[in-house]
Design an enzyme around this catalytic site. Structure first.
Site, PDB file in Angstrom:
ATOM      1  CG  ASP A   4      -3.460   3.779  -2.734  1.00  0.00           C
ATOM      2  OD1 ASP A   4      -4.478   3.176  -3.118  1.00  0.00           O
ATOM      3  OD2 ASP A   4      -3.368   4.329  -1.629  1.00  0.00           O
ATOM      4  CD  GLU A   5      -5.296  -0.319  -0.745  1.00  0.00           C
ATOM      5  OE1 GLU A   5      -5.720  -1.487  -0.607  1.00  0.00           O
ATOM      6  OE2 GLU A   5      -5.847   0.677  -0.262  1.00  0.00           O
ATOM      7  CG  ASP A  11      -1.899   1.051   1.328  1.00  0.00           C
ATOM      8  OD1 ASP A  11      -1.858   1.960   0.467  1.00  0.00           O
ATOM      9  OD2 ASP A  11      -2.736   1.016   2.253  1.00  0.00           O
TER      10      ASP A  11
HETATM   11 MG    MG Z   1      -2.536   3.969   0.423  1.00  0.00          MG
END
Ligand code: MG
Length: 412
Positions: free
Chosen positions: A105-106, A9
Site C-alpha cells: 500500500d505504499e 500511502d
Molecule cells: Mg497504509
C-alpha cells in the site's frame, strides 16, 4: 536541481478495499480479520470508524468486538488487495516512471522531472490524491519532500486523504520536534538505545552528532544521522526495478554449531520467516527452495528442489528446506551456517498450479497464517509473534533484538 520525492500511502488499505467493493459498508466500523472460525484470529486492518472505537491492528477478534459491538469482521481477500495495489500504481505511473513500491500500500515517486508538466510537488500530490479517490474510491496520504525519509514521514503526519509538504525551509520546525521512532528504520530496539542516551527527538539525533551515532549503531547510526539532518540522497528506483530479482534468500552463521536435524529445522524456519517477509514485500511467490549448508570445515553444499505449488509461506519453505537437508546431509560434521533461498520466483498475483483437496486447503491456511503474522509484525516488530518452535534459540546472533532494515537489503 532540487529533487522532489513523494511517498504515497493508501489509508487503512485492506479495510478500504473491502468498503470500496461493498458500498453498504461505508460509514460502518469494518475490520479485516484472520481466521474467524477459531478464537485466535486477529485484526489485520480496520476502517477509520473501527479505529475511533479503539480497534487496533493485531488485536484479537473477540476483544475488538467487545470494544466495538457493531464491528463488521471480514476475512482477508489478498488477491483483491494486490489488484487494487496495481491499479493505484498505474495511476502513479501517469505522473512519473520512477515509482518504487515500498509495501503493498505504499510507493515512493520521484517527480522531479514531472514538474514542468504537472506543476510543483504539492500540486502533483493533490492531483494524485484526487485521481486515486475518484477512480478507486480509496484515499491516500502523501508526503512531499526533497528526500525519501522525509517524504515517508510526511505521509504519516496527516491522514486520511491529505498532503503534507516538508521542505528545506520547514523541516527543522516540522520534523525535528517529533519522537525518534517517527523516522524511517527506527524500530523499538533502536529507539530504546537512543532514548537511553537522551536522544528522544529527531532533532536530538543531529545534536548527538554523526560520530556518536556511528559509535552507538554502526553504519545504521550514520544513516539515521543523514536521515535526520536532511542529507539522504537515496534514489527512487525505476518502475521496473523489481523485475531482476532472481532469488530471495536469508542466511546466518550461528554463534554455536548445530548438531541435530531438530536444530537445523528450527533455524530453517527462522530464516524462512525473513524470506517470506521479503517475498511479500516484493509481491512474489517461490516455485522452489534452495538450502546452502556450511559445515565446520567451511565446505559449502547446496541443495535445490521444486515446490509442489508456488508459495511464500515460511512454514512451506522451511519444510521443503528440512526435507532437502535430511535427504542430503550426512552429519559428518556439525553445521556452522545455513542459507535458505526462494528460487523460481513468479509474481504473486499470477496463476498458480492448484494442489488437490486437503493439500490445497493446508497451503491456503499456511498463506493466511503468514499474512496474519506479517500484519502483527508490521505493527509490533519482528519478535511480536513467532512460531513456538522458535522459542529459546540461543545460537542465533542477536535473536531478541529488532533489525534495522537498510534500503536495498530487502532485495539481498
Ligand atoms: Mg497504509
Amino acid at each position: 536541481m532540487e529533487r522532489c520525492i513523494l511517498h504515497s500511502d493508501l489509508n487503512a488499505f485492506y479495510a478500504s478495499v473491502e468498503v470500496a467493493k461493498d458500498p453498504a459498508l461505508r460509514g460502518r466500523p469494518v475490520a479485516v480479520c484472520g481466521s474467524e472460525s477459531d478464537r485466535h484470529g486477529i485484526v489485520l486492518a480496520k476502517s477509520q470508524e473501527a479505529a475511533r472505537a479503539g480497534v487496533k491492528t493485531g488485536m484479537v477478534n473477540w476483544e475488538a468486538r467487545r470494544l466495538c459491538p457493531g464491528l463488521v469482521c471480514l476475512p482477508p481477500h489478498f488477491d483483491d488487495y494486490l489488484a487494487c495495489s496495481r491499479r493505484v500504481r498505474r495511476i502513479y505511473e501517469r505522473y512519473t516512471d520512477q515509482v518504487e513500491p515500498y509495501d503493498m500500500d505504499e510507493c515512493f515517486l520521484d517527480v522531479s522531472q514531472s514538474r514542468s508538466l504537472f506543476g510543483n510537488g504539492g500540486e502533483i500530490a493533490e492531483s494524485i490524491r484526487r485521481t486515486v479517490k475518484a477512480e478507486t474510491d480509496l484515499t491516500v496520504s502523501i508526503g512531499v519532500s526533497f528526500n525519501k525519509p522525509f517524504a515517508k514521514l510526511g505521509s504519516d503526519l496527516k491522514k486520511p486523504d491529505a498532503v503534507t509538504e516538508i521542505s528545506r525551509e520547514n523541516f527543522h520546525e516540522v520534523v525535528w520536534p517529533l519522537p525518534v521512532e517517527t523516522l524511517l528504520y527506527v524500530g523499538p530496539a533502536t529507539r530504546r538505545k537512543l532514548v537511553a542516551r537522551g536522544v528522544r527527538r529527531v532533532g536530538d539525533i543531529v545534536r548527538y552528532g554523526e560520530e556518536n551515532m556511528a559509535a552507538l549503531l554502526g553504519k545504521c547510526g550514520r544513516q539515521l544521522y543523514a536521515f535526520a539532518a536532511g542529507l539522504d540522497r537515496s534514489r527512487v528506483m525505476h518502475t521496473d526495478f523489481s523485475a531482476p530479482i532472481k532469488s530471495v534468500g536469508h542466511g546466518l552463521t550461528f554463534t554455536a554449531d548445530l548438531h541435530s536435524d531438530g536444530e537445523v529445522g528450527q533455524m530453517l524456519l527462522f530464516l524462512a520467516q525473513d524470506v517470506e517477509h521479503r517475498l511479500r514485500t516484493a509481491a512474489l511467490h517461490a516455485g522452489g527452495v534452495e538450502v546452502a549448508v556450511r559445515d565446520t570445515d567451511l565446505a559449502v553444499r547446496q541443495y535445490q528442489r521444486i515446490l509442489p505449488a508456488a508459495t511464500r509461506s515460511a512454514l512451506r519453505i522451511a519444510e521443503a528446506g528440512l526435507c532437502l537437508f535430511r535427504e542430503n546431509y550426512s552429519w559428518r560434521r556439525p553445521v556452522r551456517a545455513l542459507t535458505v533461498r526462494a528460487i523460481r520466483l513468479t509474481p504473486a498475483g499470477g496463476s498458480r498450479q492448484c494442489l488437490l483437496g486437503p493439500a490445497e486447503q493446508q497451503l491456503c491456511r499456511d498463506e493466511t497464517i503468514g499474512a496474519t503474522v506479517e500484519g502483527v509484525r508490521a505493527r509490533f516488530g519482528k519478535w511480536a509473534v513467532a512460531p513456538a518452535a522458535l522459542l529459546g534459540m540461543e545460537k542465533v546472533p542477536g535473536a531478541t533484538s529488532h533489525d534495522v532494515i537498510l534500503p536495498g537489503q530487502m532485495y539481498a
